[in-house]
Enzyme design. Structure first.
Site, PDB file in Angstrom:
ATOM      1  N   ALA A 126       0.838  -1.328  -0.187  1.00  0.00           N
ATOM      2  CA  ALA A 126      -0.136  -0.067   0.028  1.00  0.00           C
ATOM      3  C   ALA A 126       0.955   1.461   0.030  1.00  0.00           C
ATOM      4  O   ALA A 126       0.194   2.412   0.106  1.00  0.00           O
ATOM      5  CB  ALA A 126      -0.941  -0.054   1.145  1.00  0.00           C
ATOM      6  N   ASN A 194       2.045  -2.244   8.117  1.00  0.00           N
ATOM      7  CA  ASN A 194       2.934  -3.129   7.416  1.00  0.00           C
ATOM      8  C   ASN A 194       3.947  -1.958   6.664  1.00  0.00           C
ATOM      9  O   ASN A 194       5.033  -2.296   6.208  1.00  0.00           O
ATOM     10  CB  ASN A 194       2.233  -4.156   6.487  1.00  0.00           C
ATOM     11  CG  ASN A 194       1.881  -5.348   7.441  1.00  0.00           C
ATOM     12  OD1 ASN A 194       2.766  -6.008   8.312  1.00  0.00           O
ATOM     13  ND2 ASN A 194       0.726  -5.969   7.106  1.00  0.00           N
ATOM     14  N   HIS A 224      -0.878   7.551   2.986  1.00  0.00           N
ATOM     15  CA  HIS A 224       0.399   7.318   3.489  1.00  0.00           C
ATOM     16  C   HIS A 224       1.506   8.427   3.139  1.00  0.00           C
ATOM     17  O   HIS A 224       1.295   8.495   1.818  1.00  0.00           O
ATOM     18  CB  HIS A 224       0.804   6.000   3.228  1.00  0.00           C
ATOM     19  CG  HIS A 224       0.116   5.025   3.876  1.00  0.00           C
ATOM     20  ND1 HIS A 224      -0.174   4.656   5.085  1.00  0.00           N
ATOM     21  CD2 HIS A 224      -0.637   3.956   3.190  1.00  0.00           C
ATOM     22  CE1 HIS A 224      -0.739   3.680   5.336  1.00  0.00           C
ATOM     23  NE2 HIS A 224      -1.167   3.252   3.888  1.00  0.00           N
TER      24      HIS A 224
END
EC number: 1.4.1.21
Length: 272
Positions: A126, A194, A224
């Protein structure tokens, strides 16, 4: 079409939102690869749709995946990562690991892979820009930071929130719920962070990589932002991921695994 004997055998551990998408992509066809087996905690739940695939894979316990496949893709809860990955790398085979946070609790798996000629591959998942981070790490990275913003539903129940009695249900404005190292972020948010561990392993390690986590009722996507300063470049990158059926996971994560598998046998590979 190439003879199936020339194809690399692939198994998938875990049939949640990501694992199911990877299985379907393999069944549709990825050059040089052949889906041979899957594993799931509740096999009966999946037998219906698995039977509808062009070539239904064998359902086996996780310990047996390493025996029947050359590559095992881990899409499972972090607590079973060791049981999946250790037998694979001990046989000199390849494990594609999504629950990369679990590698920090099982760091000897990397040594095990090195000793036996196995390999652990961590897809970008991601995140964004791991190729740039990897390149910068060949030189000197001075600092690396990740700021994650997630909708409240994507963070509810995280151990860090429970342990510190941080209530996020019903908040009306962004709330910073964590600031610290990537190592601590992975412990406190094992289903969410993660990305922090992947960034740290590509760069300056889990103790020097800094992480902020925000529960944000104003966003609908898992966001993010990476900020890296090095002797070769200074860069910042932001990605906004649409959640999958599992609000903790972005849709792009499964696509990243599929892209990673395609690169393994591709005639042209783009990216570091």
């Amino acid at each position: 079409m190439a003879d199936s004997k020339a194809k690399t055998r692939v198994a998938v551990a875990g049939l949640g939102a990501i694992g199911a998408d990877v299985v379907k992509a393999l069944d549709r066809g990825i050059d040089g690869l052949m889906l041979v087996a899957v594993s799931a905690s509740s096999p009966e739940k999946h037998r219906g749709w698995l039977a509808e695939l062009k070539t239904a894979p064998e359902m086996v316990p996780i310990e047996q995946l390493a025996e029947v496949a050359d590559i095992v893709v881990e899409c499972a809860p972090s607590k079973v990562v060791r049981a999946i990955v250790a037998p694979v790398v001990e046989r000199g085979k390849t494990a594609v690991v999504l629950s990369v946070g679990a590698l920090l609790q099982n760091e000897d798996l990397v040594d095990l892979a090195k000793t036996h000629g196995g390999q652990i591959i961590v897809p970008t998942g991601a995140l964004i820009g791991l190729d740039a981070v990897t390149a910068a790490a060949v030189g000197t990275i001075h600092s690396a930071k990740l700021v994650t913003r997630k909708p409240v539903a994507g963070l509810v129940g995280a151990p860090h929130l429970v342990e510190h009695d941080i209530k996020i249900e019903g908040i009306t404005e962004p709330l910073r719920v964590f600031e610290g190292s990537a190592r601590d972020a992975a412990k406190g948010f094992p289903a969410n962070l993660n990305v922090a561990v992947a960034l740290s392993l590509a760069g300056i390690g889990p103790d020097r990589t800094r992480v902020e986590i925000w529960a944000d009722p104003t966003v609908t996507r898992n966001t993010h932002r990476i900020e890296v300063d090095s002797d070769s470049a200074r860069f910042s990158m932001t990605i906004e991921n649409i959640p999958s059926e599992n609000p903790k996971t972005g849709r792009i994560t499964a696509l990243s695994v599929i892209a990673c598998l395609r690169k393994l046998r591709a005639s042209l590979r783009v990216g570091t």
